[in-house]
Design a protein around this motif. Structure first.
Motif, PDB file in Angstrom:
ATOM      1  N   ASP A 235       1.134  -0.990   0.050  1.00 52.27           N
ATOM      2  CA  ASP A 235       0.102  -0.213   0.286  1.00 52.27           C
ATOM      3  C   ASP A 235       1.061   1.522   0.025  1.00 52.27           C
ATOM      4  O   ASP A 235       1.855   1.096   0.544  1.00 52.27           O
ATOM      5  CB  ASP A 235      -1.329  -0.072   1.212  1.00 52.27           C
ATOM      6  N   PRO A 236       0.528   2.046  -0.385  1.00 53.21           N
ATOM      7  CA  PRO A 236       1.046   3.486  -0.119  1.00 53.21           C
ATOM      8  C   PRO A 236       2.095   4.035   0.998  1.00 53.21           C
ATOM      9  O   PRO A 236       3.015   4.928   0.468  1.00 53.21           O
ATOM     10  CB  PRO A 236       0.107   4.617  -0.754  1.00 53.21           C
ATOM     11  N   HIS A 237       1.611   3.386   1.741  1.00 52.32           N
ATOM     12  CA  HIS A 237       2.129   4.442   3.018  1.00 52.32           C
ATOM     13  C   HIS A 237       3.059   3.530   4.447  1.00 52.32           C
ATOM     14  O   HIS A 237       3.558   3.643   4.935  1.00 52.32           O
ATOM     15  CB  HIS A 237       0.896   4.526   4.021  1.00 52.32           C
ATOM     16  N   THR A 238       2.894   2.087   3.474  1.00 51.97           N
ATOM     17  CA  THR A 238       4.051   1.664   3.515  1.00 51.97           C
ATOM     18  C   THR A 238       5.212   1.404   3.408  1.00 51.97           C
ATOM     19  O   THR A 238       5.270   1.573   2.279  1.00 51.97           O
ATOM     20  CB  THR A 238       3.814  -0.004   4.267  1.00 51.97           C
ATOM     21  N   PHE A 239       6.211   1.267   4.356  1.00 51.67           N
ATOM     22  CA  PHE A 239       7.573   2.288   3.554  1.00 51.67           C
ATOM     23  C   PHE A 239       8.624   1.565   4.635  1.00 51.67           C
ATOM     24  O   PHE A 239       8.712   2.059   5.881  1.00 51.67           O
ATOM     25  CB  PHE A 239       7.767   3.861   4.052  1.00 51.67           C
ATOM     26  N   TYR A 240      10.088   1.372   4.519  1.00 54.30           N
ATOM     27  CA  TYR A 240      11.566   1.181   4.737  1.00 54.30           C
ATOM     28  C   TYR A 240      12.565   2.274   4.942  1.00 54.30           C
ATOM     29  O   TYR A 240      12.100   3.380   3.968  1.00 54.30           O
ATOM     30  CB  TYR A 240      11.789   0.486   3.795  1.00 54.30           C
ATOM     31  N   PHE A 241      12.340   2.499   6.240  1.00 53.56           N
ATOM     32  CA  PHE A 241      12.963   3.613   6.686  1.00 53.56           C
ATOM     33  C   PHE A 241      14.315   3.190   7.186  1.00 53.56           C
ATOM     34  O   PHE A 241      14.769   2.397   7.862  1.00 53.56           O
ATOM     35  CB  PHE A 241      12.737   4.865   7.941  1.00 53.56           C
ATOM     36  N   ALA A 242      15.880   3.974   6.281  1.00 58.40           N
ATOM     37  CA  ALA A 242      16.948   3.910   6.290  1.00 58.40           C
ATOM     38  C   ALA A 242      17.718   4.381   7.798  1.00 58.40           C
ATOM     39  O   ALA A 242      16.598   4.676   8.109  1.00 58.40           O
ATOM     40  CB  ALA A 242      17.723   3.830   5.086  1.00 58.40           C
ATOM     41  N   PRO A 243      18.486   3.655   8.350  1.00 59.24           N
ATOM     42  CA  PRO A 243      18.563   4.634   9.801  1.00 59.24           C
ATOM     43  C   PRO A 243      18.643   6.023   9.697  1.00 59.24           C
ATOM     44  O   PRO A 243      17.845   5.986  10.746  1.00 59.24           O
ATOM     45  CB  PRO A 243      19.714   3.816  10.018  1.00 59.24           C
ATOM     46  N   GLU A 244      19.626   6.335   8.694  1.00 60.01           N
ATOM     47  CA  GLU A 244      19.295   7.920   8.771  1.00 60.01           C
ATOM     48  C   GLU A 244      18.124   8.277   8.646  1.00 60.01           C
ATOM     49  O   GLU A 244      17.818   9.275   8.954  1.00 60.01           O
ATOM     50  CB  GLU A 244      20.430   8.409   8.063  1.00 60.01           C
ATOM     51  N   ASP A 245      17.090   7.694   7.691  1.00 58.72           N
ATOM     52  CA  ASP A 245      15.834   8.747   7.452  1.00 58.72           C
ATOM     53  C   ASP A 245      15.463   8.046   8.387  1.00 58.72           C
ATOM     54  O   ASP A 245      13.403   9.173   8.529  1.00 58.72           O
ATOM     55  CB  ASP A 245      15.161   7.791   5.972  1.00 58.72           C
ATOM     56  N   LYS A 246      14.619   7.533   9.302  1.00 57.78           N
ATOM     57  CA  LYS A 246      14.331   6.794  10.444  1.00 57.78           C
ATOM     58  C   LYS A 246      15.143   8.186  11.538  1.00 57.78           C
ATOM     59  O   LYS A 246      13.541   9.239  12.037  1.00 57.78           O
ATOM     60  CB  LYS A 246      14.334   5.651  11.435  1.00 57.78           C
ATOM     61  N   ASP A 247      15.757   8.602  11.508  1.00 56.81           N
ATOM     62  CA  ASP A 247      16.422   9.672  12.779  1.00 56.81           C
ATOM     63  C   ASP A 247      15.163  10.685  12.198  1.00 56.81           C
ATOM     64  O   ASP A 247      15.407  11.804  12.865  1.00 56.81           O
ATOM     65  CB  ASP A 247      17.840   9.771  12.212  1.00 56.81           C
ATOM     66  N   ARG A 248      15.914  10.677  11.152  1.00 62.23           N
ATOM     67  CA  ARG A 248      14.931  12.323  10.434  1.00 62.23           C
ATOM     68  C   ARG A 248      13.215  12.113  10.471  1.00 62.23           C
ATOM     69  O   ARG A 248      12.896  13.403  10.883  1.00 62.23           O
ATOM     70  CB  ARG A 248      15.823  12.517   8.680  1.00 62.23           C
ATOM     71  N   PHE A 249      12.905  11.086   9.997  1.00 67.50           N
ATOM     72  CA  PHE A 249      11.490  11.195  10.477  1.00 67.50           C
ATOM     73  C   PHE A 249      10.964  11.158  11.890  1.00 67.50           C
ATOM     74  O   PHE A 249      10.134  11.777  12.524  1.00 67.50           O
ATOM     75  CB  PHE A 249      11.380   9.565  10.471  1.00 67.50           C
ATOM     76  N   ASP A 250      12.100  10.707  13.084  1.00 68.68           N
ATOM     77  CA  ASP A 250      11.700  11.078  14.142  1.00 68.68           C
ATOM     78  C   ASP A 250      11.610  12.556  14.880  1.00 68.68           C
ATOM     79  O   ASP A 250      10.878  13.485  15.383  1.00 68.68           O
ATOM     80  CB  ASP A 250      12.482  11.091  15.621  1.00 68.68           C
ATOM     81  N   ASN A 563      -1.743   1.215  -5.286  1.00 75.21           N
ATOM     82  CA  ASN A 563      -1.983  -0.198  -4.584  1.00 75.21           C
ATOM     83  C   ASN A 563      -2.620   0.702  -2.845  1.00 75.21           C
ATOM     84  O   ASN A 563      -2.593   0.163  -2.386  1.00 75.21           O
ATOM     85  CB  ASN A 563      -0.905  -0.793  -3.777  1.00 75.21           C
ATOM     86  N   PRO A 564      -3.103   1.435  -3.014  1.00 78.91           N
ATOM     87  CA  PRO A 564      -4.940   1.614  -1.892  1.00 78.91           C
ATOM     88  C   PRO A 564      -5.455   1.520  -2.004  1.00 78.91           C
ATOM     89  O   PRO A 564      -6.077   0.089  -2.466  1.00 78.91           O
ATOM     90  CB  PRO A 564      -5.465   3.141  -2.685  1.00 78.91           C
ATOM     91  N   LEU A 565      -5.765   0.399  -0.725  1.00 76.94           N
ATOM     92  CA  LEU A 565      -6.272  -0.203   0.061  1.00 76.94           C
ATOM     93  C   LEU A 565      -8.022   0.915  -0.205  1.00 76.94           C
ATOM     94  O   LEU A 565      -7.812   1.712  -0.515  1.00 76.94           O
ATOM     95  CB  LEU A 565      -6.844  -0.212   1.774  1.00 76.94           C
ATOM     96  N   PRO A 566      -9.111  -1.032  -0.413  1.00 78.22           N
ATOM     97  CA  PRO A 566     -10.133  -0.009  -0.894  1.00 78.22           C
ATOM     98  C   PRO A 566     -11.764   0.190   0.205  1.00 78.22           C
ATOM     99  O   PRO A 566     -11.062   0.800   1.343  1.00 78.22           O
ATOM    100  CB  PRO A 566     -11.582  -1.780  -0.778  1.00 78.22           C
ATOM    101  N   TRP A 567     -12.507   1.733  -0.086  1.00 78.13           N
ATOM    102  CA  TRP A 567     -12.877   1.999   0.954  1.00 78.13           C
ATOM    103  C   TRP A 567     -14.312   0.721   1.482  1.00 78.13           C
ATOM    104  O   TRP A 567     -14.316   0.514   0.896  1.00 78.13           O
ATOM    105  CB  TRP A 567     -14.257   3.105  -0.142  1.00 78.13           C
ATOM    106  N   ASP A 568     -14.767   1.053   2.381  1.00 77.52           N
ATOM    107  CA  ASP A 568     -15.415   0.241   3.332  1.00 77.52           C
ATOM    108  C   ASP A 568     -16.079   1.410   4.410  1.00 77.52           C
ATOM    109  O   ASP A 568     -16.230   1.811   4.422  1.00 77.52           O
ATOM    110  CB  ASP A 568     -15.414  -0.837   3.818  1.00 77.52           C
TER     111      ASP A 568
END
Length: 728
Positions: A235-250, A563-568
């Protein structure tokens, strides 16, 4: 505040969390293969709607990855693609075996082709472009095929570089004309000289792109792209953060970092100061300046400094950042050419633009408040420290003290954040009750409630949204709409992200990991629903009053992603409408009528259609005469929209007293607020929001009077009946 949510530990939007996967032992010694092993395990067992790793999934990953690493199709040849195609329906099998052959082959070939491109672009830009040739260039790369020969590759690069350079050439012609107009004695450059200088500008730009970006990318950076081609297939919001990217995200989510308080950029092998963060240690020290280049870095316990010239920016930042209270020594080349060593004591740096900010809005001597919230921020390590909900409460109290009679909460461009903060924030405007419903696969729904009966603001409320208001923004807007607590003004619908993500530290999955930091995975684990049962997924929140904006005709929502999840829909929660005296229906109708007759909004709608039309144009002529004719036509067409930026409302904006006191020490903050207020005076949406607050306030008074009259009449009737009964 409402903090009593035991079940919220695992229900943070984009929050740090740890999933319970304790039955698997991971032992692959190769870090890349280990990463694939851990991630596929987590995806298959932890994703809200896991996908089958089959041939269809494989083809999707194949296409998305090649698009990610060569979007302009200027590196790979058709022969490369034919070689890669044998893996097209085999990636799923490789993932199951933790095999990264496809990545290895494509990565090795990509590096080879990039080295070839360096020779190619320099060769092309060494020769003059002929702008008298009538040729067209199409920028729809998705529909382009890969080239079959070196000749075709050279022509593709030539057209791309000519397209870039013709813009430089036109700018230079304009600059020369201005100089001549200002000074009749000025000798204008010849077309040949301008053509040469414009090519040199393009060469410098491409050189910088390779030197400061491409050449800095290491194998693990490219592997991260491959991993994300895999995980985004879910899905569009599942994402892998490399170590430096995780720090920036936080840092982005908390709005805080530990360091010197400077934004850095790499330019031609030099790490340069691009901005000093107001209030940070570098700003307070007054020795560093924008434009200074950092040459060496020395820690307080070291004698020798580390030379960072030519170093990757991410690696250089690791030396410069550090824990609060430690000292770092920077050898810098000043903007005046001198070199000196500067010592800075690192500290906690708050990124002011992350946080909520407020202003008093005055219309005809009546004060209203506006709060702008860029995101639903939170410190994942300590929720009780600064967060969006507690800050909004503080701002409301300050605005109330200043005499606010109505509140505008601006959630435009707010992409979301912490779920707990939005539940707490909703509680500031209602007595108590459900705020949002959350569902996990195969489990009963959970209802997240405001349990605190106190209300921070019970007056008129308007929430501004647009197509980029997403996730937590949509939860708050939907809850206020369902309760009929506030009026939503904005786009036809918000972004449409109705999913919940948890961030899993992958290092916790592997015991005694000796392969280095594995990074983190942001994983879609749940969907959230409005209290009326509807999902915001894909459909978003539909505004009560729809107004056009620049995004009105652009495909930027969740429904336009891969790949968005459907509406329900699920069963509605049990909730009671807000029992205030505001007449929402008549107020909404009045606003709609005003908006339909608003000349500024009609012009904005026309501009949005024109922008969409220009965006859809893919073909450009590289003959300068025809290029200029089209450019002039576009400029002439655009002139009718210039008055959009000339618009001024009759509202005035002023900072709260606590900020006014800060301005004496912080001129940068004052400049930012002055700029914000200037933009607000041109904001027709805020102007209408204030009009709506005014109408709500008026309707409240009228309904209050009517209710009082009804009560009085009922009392008289009861008294008369009682008297008659007595007489009998």
């Amino acid at each position: 505040m409402k903090r009593n949510y035991r079940y919220l530990v695992l229900l943070l939007l984009l929050a740090s969390a740890s999933c319970s996967f304790t039955t698997k032992t991971f032992s692959n010694p190769d870090k890349d293969k280990l990463l694939i092993q851990v991630i596929t395990y987590v995806l298959e067992r932890g994703h809200f709607d896991p996908k089958a790793l089959d041939d269809n999934f494989s083809e999707e990953v194949y296409t998305n990855y090649l698009t990610a690493i060569d979007p302009l199709k200027r590196y790979f040849y058709e022969s490369d693609i034919k070689e890669f195609e044998k893996y097209k329906d085999n990636i799923d099998d490789q993932l199951k075996e933790y095999d990264i052959t496809f990545f290895n082959i494509t990565h090795e070939r990509l590096l080879q082709r990039m080295e070839e491109s360096k020779v190619l672009y320099k060769s092309i830009l060494n020769e003059p472009f002929d702008y008298s040739v009538d040729e067209e260039f199409n920028v729809d790369y998705e529909k382009k095929s890969y080239v079959n020969s070196k000749k075709e590759m050279r022509n593709r690069w030539r057209q791309q570089l000519k397209f870039s350079t013709i813009s430089n050439y036109d700018d230079l012609k304009g600059e020369e004309k201005l100089k001549k107009d200002e000074d009749s004695k000025y000798k204008v450059m010849s077309d040949k000289e301008m053509e040469k200088e414009s090519r040199e500008a393009t060469l410098k730009s491409i050189d910088n792109y390779y030197t400061d970006y491409i050449d800095d990318l290491e194998r693990n950076d490219w592997f991260t792209m491959y991993v994300n081609a895999v995980v985004e297939g879910f899905d569009p919001h599942t994402f892998y953060f490399a170590p430096e990217d995780k720090d920036r995200f936080d840092e982005q989510m908390s709005g805080k970092l530990e360091g010197i308080g400077a934004r850095l950029q790499k330019k031609m092998d030099n790490v340069k100061i691009m901005e000093l963060i107001s209030g940070g240690p570098a700003w307070r020290g007054k020795e560093l300046e924008v434009g200074d280049a950092i040459l060496k870095v020395r820690q307080e316990d070291e004698k020798e400094a580390v030379n960072i010239v030519g170093m990757r920016l991410d690696d250089a930042i690791k030396f410069i950042k550090g824990p609060k209270g430690t000292t770092v020594f920077l050898t810098v080349k000043k903007v005046d050419g001198t070199t000196k060593e500067i010592s800075i004591v690192r500290d906690i740096v708050e990124l002011e633009e992350t946080y909520a900010k407020s202003s008093i809005v005055t219309k005809e001597n009546i004060k209203y408040g506006i709060i702008n919230l860029p995101k639903f921020y939170v410190d994942f390590e300590d929720y009780n420290s600064r967060n969006a909900a507690s800050d909004i409460k503080i701002e409301i109290d300050r605005l109330k003290e200043a005499g606010m009679e109505g509140l505008v909460l601006d959630l435009r461009n707010n992409g979301g954040g912490s779920l707990q903060t939005v539940v707490d924030m909703a509680g500031l405007f209602i007595k108590d009750g459900p705020v949002v419903q959350v569902r996990s696969t195969g489990e009963p729904k959970e209802i997240l409630r405001d349990k605190d009966e106190s209300i921070e603001w019970d007056g008129p409320l308007v929430i501004l949204v647009n197509e980029l208001s997403a996730s937590a923004s949509e939860i708050l807007a939907a809850a206020m709409q369902d309760y009929k607590r506030g009026i939503i003004i904005g786009s036809k619908q918000t972004y449409g992200k109705g999913t919940v993500q948890n961030v899993l530290d992958l290092n916790r999955m592997v015991r005694n990991n000796s392969n280095g930091d594995l990074g983190a995975l942001k994983l879609t684990t749940q969907k959230f629903y409005r209290i009326n049962g509807g999902s915001t997924q894909l459909e978003g929140v539909k505004s009560d009053v729809v107004v056009p904006d620049r995004y009105s005709f652009i495909d930027i929502g969740e429904k336009d992603q891969e790949n968005p999840l459907p509406w329900d829909k699920i069963e509605a929660a049990d909730y009671t409408l807000w029992n205030g005296y505001f007449d929402y229906d008549s107020t909404i109708n009045k606003s709609k009528e005003r908006m339909s007759n608003n000349a500024q909004l009609n012009l904005i709608a026309e501009n949005a259609k024109w922008i969409k039309l220009k965006m859809d144009e893919n073909t450009f002529n590289l003959n300068y005469k025809k290029y200029k004719e089209k450019l002039t036509l576009n400029e002439d067409e655009a002139k009718r929209f210039e008055q959009i930026s000339d618009y001024k409302s009759n509202l005035t904006y002023s900072s709260l007293p606590y900020e006014e006191a800060l301005f004496a020490k912080d001129s940068t903050l004052k400049e930012k607020r002055d700029r914000w207020h200037e933009n607000l005076t041109q904001d027709v949406y805020v102007e209408e929001a204030v009009n709506v607050l005014e109408d709500l306030k008026m309707s409240y008074s009228m309904k209050k009077v009517a209710a009082a009259e009804t009560l009085k009449s009922d009392y008289k009737t009861q008294s008369t009946a009682s008297s008659s009964s007595s007489n009998k």
